[in-house]
Design a protein around this motif. Structure first.
Motif, PDB file in Angstrom:
ATOM      1  N   LEU A 156       4.020   3.221  11.607  1.00 31.92           N
ATOM      2  CA  LEU A 156       3.617   2.631  10.334  1.00 31.92           C
ATOM      3  C   LEU A 156       2.273   3.230   9.937  1.00 31.92           C
ATOM      4  O   LEU A 156       1.360   3.339  10.766  1.00 31.92           O
ATOM      5  N   SER A 157       2.133   3.611   8.676  1.00 29.02           N
ATOM      6  CA  SER A 157       0.891   4.211   8.180  1.00 29.02           C
ATOM      7  C   SER A 157       0.388   3.408   6.989  1.00 29.02           C
ATOM      8  O   SER A 157       1.118   3.219   6.022  1.00 29.02           O
ATOM      9  N   ASP A 158      -0.844   2.948   7.067  1.00 23.84           N
ATOM     10  CA  ASP A 158      -1.465   2.234   5.961  1.00 23.84           C
ATOM     11  C   ASP A 158      -2.723   2.984   5.528  1.00 23.84           C
ATOM     12  O   ASP A 158      -3.584   3.282   6.356  1.00 23.84           O
ATOM     13  N   LEU A 159      -2.804   3.279   4.235  1.00 21.37           N
ATOM     14  CA  LEU A 159      -3.978   3.979   3.715  1.00 21.37           C
ATOM     15  C   LEU A 159      -5.215   3.124   3.932  1.00 21.37           C
ATOM     16  O   LEU A 159      -5.271   1.967   3.530  1.00 21.37           O
ATOM     17  N   LEU A 160      -6.213   3.717   4.565  1.00 23.07           N
ATOM     18  CA  LEU A 160      -7.412   2.979   4.928  1.00 23.07           C
ATOM     19  C   LEU A 160      -8.608   3.373   4.066  1.00 23.07           C
ATOM     20  O   LEU A 160      -9.403   2.529   3.660  1.00 23.07           O
ATOM     21  N   PHE A 269      -7.477   8.877   4.836  1.00 17.16           N
ATOM     22  CA  PHE A 269      -7.469   8.495   6.242  1.00 17.16           C
ATOM     23  C   PHE A 269      -6.557   7.279   6.397  1.00 17.16           C
ATOM     24  O   PHE A 269      -6.588   6.351   5.584  1.00 17.16           O
ATOM     25  N   TRP A 270      -5.778   7.289   7.481  1.00 18.44           N
ATOM     26  CA  TRP A 270      -4.703   6.322   7.661  1.00 18.44           C
ATOM     27  C   TRP A 270      -4.870   5.535   8.950  1.00 18.44           C
ATOM     28  O   TRP A 270      -5.276   6.076   9.984  1.00 18.44           O
ATOM     29  N   PHE A 271      -4.520   4.251   8.871  1.00 20.66           N
ATOM     30  CA  PHE A 271      -4.399   3.422  10.075  1.00 20.66           C
ATOM     31  C   PHE A 271      -2.944   3.470  10.504  1.00 20.66           C
ATOM     32  O   PHE A 271      -2.045   3.208   9.698  1.00 20.66           O
ATOM     33  N   ILE A 272      -2.686   3.806  11.765  1.00 16.35           N
ATOM     34  CA  ILE A 272      -1.305   3.925  12.240  1.00 16.35           C
ATOM     35  C   ILE A 272      -1.077   3.031  13.453  1.00 16.35           C
ATOM     36  O   ILE A 272      -1.973   2.808  14.270  1.00 16.35           O
ATOM     37  N   ARG A 273       0.132   2.495  13.552  1.00 21.34           N
ATOM     38  CA  ARG A 273       0.592   1.794  14.738  1.00 21.34           C
ATOM     39  C   ARG A 273       2.109   1.930  14.811  1.00 21.34           C
ATOM     40  O   ARG A 273       2.755   2.347  13.852  1.00 21.34           O
ATOM     41  N   HIS A 274       2.656   1.571  15.959  1.00 24.98           N
ATOM     42  CA  HIS A 274       4.090   1.747  16.162  1.00 24.98           C
ATOM     43  C   HIS A 274       4.867   0.703  15.378  1.00 24.98           C
ATOM     44  O   HIS A 274       4.512  -0.474  15.359  1.00 24.98           O
ATOM     45  N   ALA A 275       5.951   1.146  14.731  1.00 26.61           N
ATOM     46  CA  ALA A 275       6.734   0.238  13.887  1.00 26.61           C
ATOM     47  C   ALA A 275       7.611  -0.698  14.701  1.00 26.61           C
ATOM     48  O   ALA A 275       7.932  -1.805  14.247  1.00 26.61           O
ATOM     49  N   LYS A 276       8.004  -0.270  15.908  1.00 23.75           N
ATOM     50  CA  LYS A 276       8.991  -1.040  16.664  1.00 23.75           C
ATOM     51  C   LYS A 276       8.423  -1.741  17.890  1.00 23.75           C
ATOM     52  O   LYS A 276       9.108  -2.561  18.498  1.00 23.75           O
ATOM     53  N   LEU A 280      -0.004  -6.468  19.377  1.00 20.37           N
ATOM     54  CA  LEU A 280      -0.819  -7.549  19.917  1.00 20.37           C
ATOM     55  C   LEU A 280      -1.703  -8.146  18.825  1.00 20.37           C
ATOM     56  O   LEU A 280      -2.101  -7.450  17.882  1.00 20.37           O
ATOM     57  N   PRO A 281      -2.035  -9.436  18.954  1.00 21.79           N
ATOM     58  CA  PRO A 281      -2.926 -10.050  17.966  1.00 21.79           C
ATOM     59  C   PRO A 281      -4.243  -9.304  17.799  1.00 21.79           C
ATOM     60  O   PRO A 281      -4.768  -9.218  16.689  1.00 21.79           O
ATOM     61  N   VAL A 282      -4.777  -8.732  18.894  1.00 18.69           N
ATOM     62  CA  VAL A 282      -6.047  -8.014  18.782  1.00 18.69           C
ATOM     63  C   VAL A 282      -5.887  -6.763  17.919  1.00 18.69           C
ATOM     64  O   VAL A 282      -6.800  -6.400  17.160  1.00 18.69           O
ATOM     65  N   THR A 283      -4.725  -6.109  17.984  1.00 19.04           N
ATOM     66  CA  THR A 283      -4.484  -4.927  17.153  1.00 19.04           C
ATOM     67  C   THR A 283      -4.414  -5.308  15.681  1.00 19.04           C
ATOM     68  O   THR A 283      -5.004  -4.646  14.825  1.00 19.04           O
ATOM     69  N   LEU A 284      -3.688  -6.376  15.385  1.00 21.07           N
ATOM     70  CA  LEU A 284      -3.564  -6.822  14.002  1.00 21.07           C
ATOM     71  C   LEU A 284      -4.907  -7.300  13.454  1.00 21.07           C
ATOM     72  O   LEU A 284      -5.231  -7.055  12.289  1.00 21.07           O
ATOM     73  N   ALA A 285      -5.688  -7.964  14.300  1.00 26.88           N
ATOM     74  CA  ALA A 285      -7.009  -8.429  13.873  1.00 26.88           C
ATOM     75  C   ALA A 285      -7.924  -7.242  13.581  1.00 26.88           C
ATOM     76  O   ALA A 285      -8.701  -7.259  12.621  1.00 26.88           O
ATOM     77  N   PHE A 286      -7.826  -6.200  14.397  1.00 20.75           N
ATOM     78  CA  PHE A 286      -8.647  -5.011  14.169  1.00 20.75           C
ATOM     79  C   PHE A 286      -8.244  -4.313  12.879  1.00 20.75           C
ATOM     80  O   PHE A 286      -9.099  -3.881  12.097  1.00 20.75           O
ATOM     81  N   GLN A 287      -6.940  -4.215  12.624  1.00 23.78           N
ATOM     82  CA  GLN A 287      -6.481  -3.601  11.380  1.00 23.78           C
ATOM     83  C   GLN A 287      -7.006  -4.375  10.166  1.00 23.78           C
ATOM     84  O   GLN A 287      -7.505  -3.785   9.202  1.00 23.78           O
ATOM     85  N   GLN A 291      -9.546  -2.999   7.226  1.00 24.96           N
ATOM     86  CA  GLN A 291      -9.119  -2.967   5.843  1.00 24.96           C
ATOM     87  C   GLN A 291     -10.033  -3.756   4.919  1.00 24.96           C
ATOM     88  O   GLN A 291     -10.175  -3.428   3.736  1.00 24.96           O
ATOM     89  N   THR A 292     -10.690  -4.772   5.444  1.00 24.78           N
ATOM     90  CA  THR A 292     -11.635  -5.534   4.618  1.00 24.78           C
ATOM     91  C   THR A 292     -12.950  -4.789   4.411  1.00 24.78           C
ATOM     92  O   THR A 292     -13.751  -5.171   3.566  1.00 24.78           O
ATOM     93  N   ARG A 293     -13.181  -3.722   5.211  1.00 27.79           N
ATOM     94  CA  ARG A 293     -14.448  -3.010   5.149  1.00 27.79           C
ATOM     95  C   ARG A 293     -14.324  -1.573   4.628  1.00 27.79           C
ATOM     96  O   ARG A 293     -15.320  -0.869   4.539  1.00 27.79           O
TER      97      ARG A 293
END
Length: 297
Positions: A156-160, A269-276, A280-287, A291-293
């Motif tokens: 998964l790629s999200d524009l950062l 620049f992109w934030f990436i993580r595995h789609a499948k 972990l909650p810590v990964t989602l919290a970091f993303q 994104q807020t900054r």
């Protein structure tokens, strides 16, 4: 199986060294060796071949590592999810970053995130964008920040963040504040290595103007942005990088941005993580923290 022995085995496998595994786990090398010997006795097979000072996992060792890594990941997920019930963000966070994010984008947010969540144990891996994408895809990293959107369908790629690609040159390099794209082939170039997002951005920029990157005269090829900037500052040639890099390090290194006449090239620049894989909650919290900054539109 004893979890302490499995943890020792996992560290030896991943670090390729009994001594480095002992340092990571704060155990003596004889203790690490004893844990591995006990596992080998229990399983009735060797897990590592000892080749002088080097070791190599056997087929049995590779099989055990795959299952051990999955088990530890599952336990870490359970610990993190239980902590999340109380609103606590904690656990291990492994982040990959290509050169520009690792040097110019992530240090401040990473420090802020760990200060906000003291229970987080951070590990950061550096590499070019393609290397980071492969490590996230293989499950060796939880997430990454890269300068090229990966082609892997399982990511998964999200524009950062969005910046701009500029040509960079020494202050006394014989070119003006702008150059015609058609003149790029006449300049000497300090190139980044293949696989880097900076190199890919240059090739895409040239292709968009109908130019072939193989026509450029490369005076040097280097592996890091810092090395590239040093060579550019010495007048060896010009290169391309993110505008943010020039704004931060340009004054101290004696380099400047040179714009392409009538042309602007965005740098993303992109934030990436595995789609499948289970995030972990810590990964989602970091993303969410990133994104807020960041200022991507």
């Amino acid at each position: 199986m004893d979890m302490r022995r499995l943890e020792a085995f996992r560290m030896v496998y991943e670090l390729g060294s009994f001594s480095r595994a002992g340092e990571r786990l704060h155990l003596s090398q004889p203790t690490i060796s004893a844990h591995i010997a006990s596992l080998e006795e229990e399983l009735g097979t060797r897990l590592f071949d000892r080749l002088g000072r080097t070791i190599s996992p056997t087929q049995a060792g590779t099989i055990l590592h795959a299952h051990a890594a999955e088990a530890f990941q599952s336990l870490e997920a359970a610990r993190a999810e239980i902590a999340a019930l109380t609103g606590e963000v904690s656990g291990e966070l492994s982040v990959g970053a290509s050169t520009i994010p690792a040097t110019y984008i992530l240090p401040a947010p990473l420090a802020g995130f760990v200060r906000a969540h003291p229970g987080v144990r951070l590990h950061m891996e550096n590499g070019d964008s393609s290397h980071v994408a492969r490590m996230v895809e293989d499950g060796r990293l939880d997430c990454g920040v890269v300068g090229a959107e990966p082609a892997e369908r399982d990511l998964l790629s999200d524009l950062l963040l969005e910046d701009e690609t500029v040509v960079v040159a020494a202050h006394d390099f014989p070119c003006g504040e702008e150059i015609d794209p058609a003149d790029m082939a006449d300049l000497p170039w300090v190139m980044r290595e293949r696989g880097s997002a900076t190199r890919s951005a240059l090739e895409a920029l040239l292709a968009s103007r109908g130019l072939d990157h193989s026509k450029l005269t490369a005076t040097a090829t280097v592996g890091t942005t810092q090395a590239m900037l040093r060579l550019v500052s010495e007048g060896l040639g010009v290169s391309t990088t993110s505008r943010a890099v020039v704004e931060r390090d340009g004054p101290s290194l004696g380099v400047r941005a040179v714009y392409l006449r009538g042309f602007r090239e965005p740098r993303r620049f992109w934030f990436i993580r595995h789609a499948k894989r289970h995030a972990l909650p810590v990964t989602l919290a970091f993303q969410e923290y990133l994104q807020t900054r960041m200022s991507a539109p």
